[in-house]
Motif scaffolding. Structure first.
Motif, PDB file in Angstrom:
ATOM      1  N   TYR A  57       0.847  -1.176   0.000  1.00 55.39           N
ATOM      2  CA  TYR A  57       0.000   0.000   0.000  1.00 55.39           C
ATOM      3  C   TYR A  57       0.888   1.233   0.000  1.00 55.39           C
ATOM      4  O   TYR A  57       2.029   1.205   0.465  1.00 55.39           O
ATOM      5  CB  TYR A  57      -0.896   0.035   1.244  1.00 55.39           C
ATOM      6  N   TYR A  62      -3.772   8.010   0.009  1.00 56.46           N
ATOM      7  CA  TYR A  62      -4.129   7.682  -1.355  1.00 56.46           C
ATOM      8  C   TYR A  62      -4.434   8.960  -2.107  1.00 56.46           C
ATOM      9  O   TYR A  62      -4.775   9.980  -1.515  1.00 56.46           O
ATOM     10  CB  TYR A  62      -5.367   6.782  -1.390  1.00 56.46           C
ATOM     11  N   TYR A 258      -1.150  -7.147  -0.308  1.00 54.01           N
ATOM     12  CA  TYR A 258      -2.262  -6.614  -1.075  1.00 54.01           C
ATOM     13  C   TYR A 258      -2.206  -7.143  -2.506  1.00 54.01           C
ATOM     14  O   TYR A 258      -1.202  -6.983  -3.207  1.00 54.01           O
ATOM     15  CB  TYR A 258      -2.230  -5.087  -1.086  1.00 54.01           C
ATOM     16  N   TYR A 260      -4.354  -6.772  -5.890  1.00 53.60           N
ATOM     17  CA  TYR A 260      -5.392  -5.917  -6.449  1.00 53.60           C
ATOM     18  C   TYR A 260      -6.522  -6.732  -7.071  1.00 53.60           C
ATOM     19  O   TYR A 260      -7.706  -6.478  -6.813  1.00 53.60           O
ATOM     20  CB  TYR A 260      -4.776  -4.982  -7.493  1.00 53.60           C
ATOM     21  N   TRP A 261      -6.164  -7.724  -7.895  1.00 56.93           N
ATOM     22  CA  TRP A 261      -7.209  -8.475  -8.602  1.00 56.93           C
ATOM     23  C   TRP A 261      -8.078  -9.278  -7.628  1.00 56.93           C
ATOM     24  O   TRP A 261      -9.285  -9.431  -7.846  1.00 56.93           O
ATOM     25  CB  TRP A 261      -6.583  -9.402  -9.652  1.00 56.93           C
ATOM     26  N   HIS A 263      -8.792  -8.362  -4.516  1.00 53.77           N
ATOM     27  CA  HIS A 263      -9.671  -7.384  -3.871  1.00 53.77           C
ATOM     28  C   HIS A 263     -10.837  -7.015  -4.783  1.00 53.77           C
ATOM     29  O   HIS A 263     -11.993  -6.977  -4.348  1.00 53.77           O
ATOM     30  CB  HIS A 263      -8.856  -6.136  -3.506  1.00 53.77           C
ATOM     31  N   SER A 322     -11.061   2.285  -5.902  1.00 57.16           N
ATOM     32  CA  SER A 322      -9.800   1.715  -6.347  1.00 57.16           C
ATOM     33  C   SER A 322      -9.461   2.148  -7.764  1.00 57.16           C
ATOM     34  O   SER A 322      -8.300   2.408  -8.082  1.00 57.16           O
ATOM     35  CB  SER A 322      -9.862   0.184  -6.271  1.00 57.16           C
ATOM     36  N   SER A 323     -10.465   2.258  -8.631  1.00 54.85           N
ATOM     37  CA  SER A 323     -10.220   2.670 -10.018  1.00 54.85           C
ATOM     38  C   SER A 323      -9.808   4.132 -10.128  1.00 54.85           C
ATOM     39  O   SER A 323      -9.215   4.541 -11.113  1.00 54.85           O
ATOM     40  CB  SER A 323     -11.462   2.433 -10.866  1.00 54.85           C
TER      41      SER A 323
END
Length: 325
Positions: A57, A62, A258, A260-261, A263, A322-323
């Motif tokens: 992360y 973010y 983490y 990503y895919w 999640h 997330s996107s």
């Protein structure tokens, strides 16, 4: 006699950049496009959060999240449970039948109005909490820095959910049912607001808008369709267990690394499954199917639909947020 040649690297008495306004070299070596050098300390200052931390992360906020210090907590997960004493058989052609004239359309309509009034109050309260946690920076910083309150509210949510689902007396007896439902709504609203504070305002608004469209479309579909989802109780029981187990595994995996895919796959699956649960619970509320919720179960009916709506919102928020990172 001076020399025009540059000094050697082993000469300690002469500067590396003689006679010019050259800037000194950076303390940890020349930067590269990939971030700081492997053996160098992470930079401090306004650009310190541009580089990923050691856990996968970002080490700082973010994008669009000026105050967050880590990944947002995962949404609450409990398998949707329908207590056996909350259901009763109904007719395929009309409204649910029971003793005392419950088969009349007017009584069923009154029950539906009561449930949706309670549901509207719950959603309005949760929306207000999310708005405060999203727009007020001081509140946003507080909830992100004190995640122990999130887990405390999770415990309250879990306990009150179990009481309302498993205990017939507190679920049906007024005013205890309303008190428990308020505590449950307060806990889940705090959790929803805390998760929302980690995402940008744009992502929260988009998730809210899409959730509203999905819920309205599912409700209209359930009132119009002849497809009976209440016949598939076994399927929905399996879906609830699968989502619960998958959620536990996903949380454990993501806490170590983490992915990503993984999640996004879990979030997409959650949004789809809880949309199906919303259709199932809405048809139980309508009552013109094989099974329906009994007339004394307005608290349980409102709780079930409320949880479905909140879960759809949280899963969509994970995908949209997330996107946008």
């Amino acid at each position: 006699m001076s020399s025009n040649y540059p000094p050697g690297y082993d000469d300690p008495n002469k500067p590396l950049y003689p006679g010019g306004n050259y800037p000194p070299p950076p303390p940890y070596g020349f930067p590269s496009y990939g971030g700081p050098q492997p053996n160098a300390p992470y930079p401090s200052g306004p650009n310190a959060n541009m580089y990923p931390g050691p856990g996968g992360y970002p080490s700082g906020p973010y994008p669009g999240q000026p105050h967050s210090s880590g990944p947002p907590p995962m949404p609450p997960m409990m398998p949707p449970v329908i207590p056996a004493d909350a259901l009763e058989s109904g007719y395929a052609d009309g409204f649910a039948a029971s003793d005392g004239g419950w088969d009349t359309v007017s009584l069923r309509h009154a029950f539906i109005r009561k449930v949706y009034m309670i549901l509207a109050a719950q959603l309005l309260f949760t929306t207000s909490i999310v708005a405060v946690f999203t727009f007020v920076d001081s509140v946003k910083i507080f909830v992100q820095e004190n995640q122990a309150l999130y887990w405390a509210s999770y415990a309250v949510y879990f306990i009150t959910h179990l009481v309302l689902v498993c205990c017939t007396g507190p679920r049906r007896k007024h005013p205890w049912n309303m008190i428990l439902l308020f505590i449950f709504t307060l806990a889940l609203s705090y959790m929803t607001g805390t998760i929302s504070s980690f995402y940008s305002t744009k992502a929260v608004f988009l998730a809210m808008g899409i959730t509203a469209v999905v819920c309205i479309a599912v409700t209209v579909f359930c009132f119009q369709t002849k497809v009976d989802f209440t016949k598939c109780q076994g399927l929905f029981c399996v879906l609830g267990i699968v989502m619960f187990v998958t959620g536990i595994i996903t949380v454990i995996v993501l806490s170590f690394k983490y992915i990503y895919w993984l999640h996004m796959l879990y979030a997409a699956m959650g949004a789809i499954v809880f949309t199906m649960f919303l259709a199932y619970h809405t048809q139980l509320l309508i009552g013109n199917r094989k099974y329906s919720i009994g007339p004394d179960e307005y608290i349980f009916a409102a709780l079930s639909i409320y949880v479905d709506v909140i879960q759809i919102f949280l899963f969509l928020l994970q995908i949209i947020g997330s996107s946008n990172r």
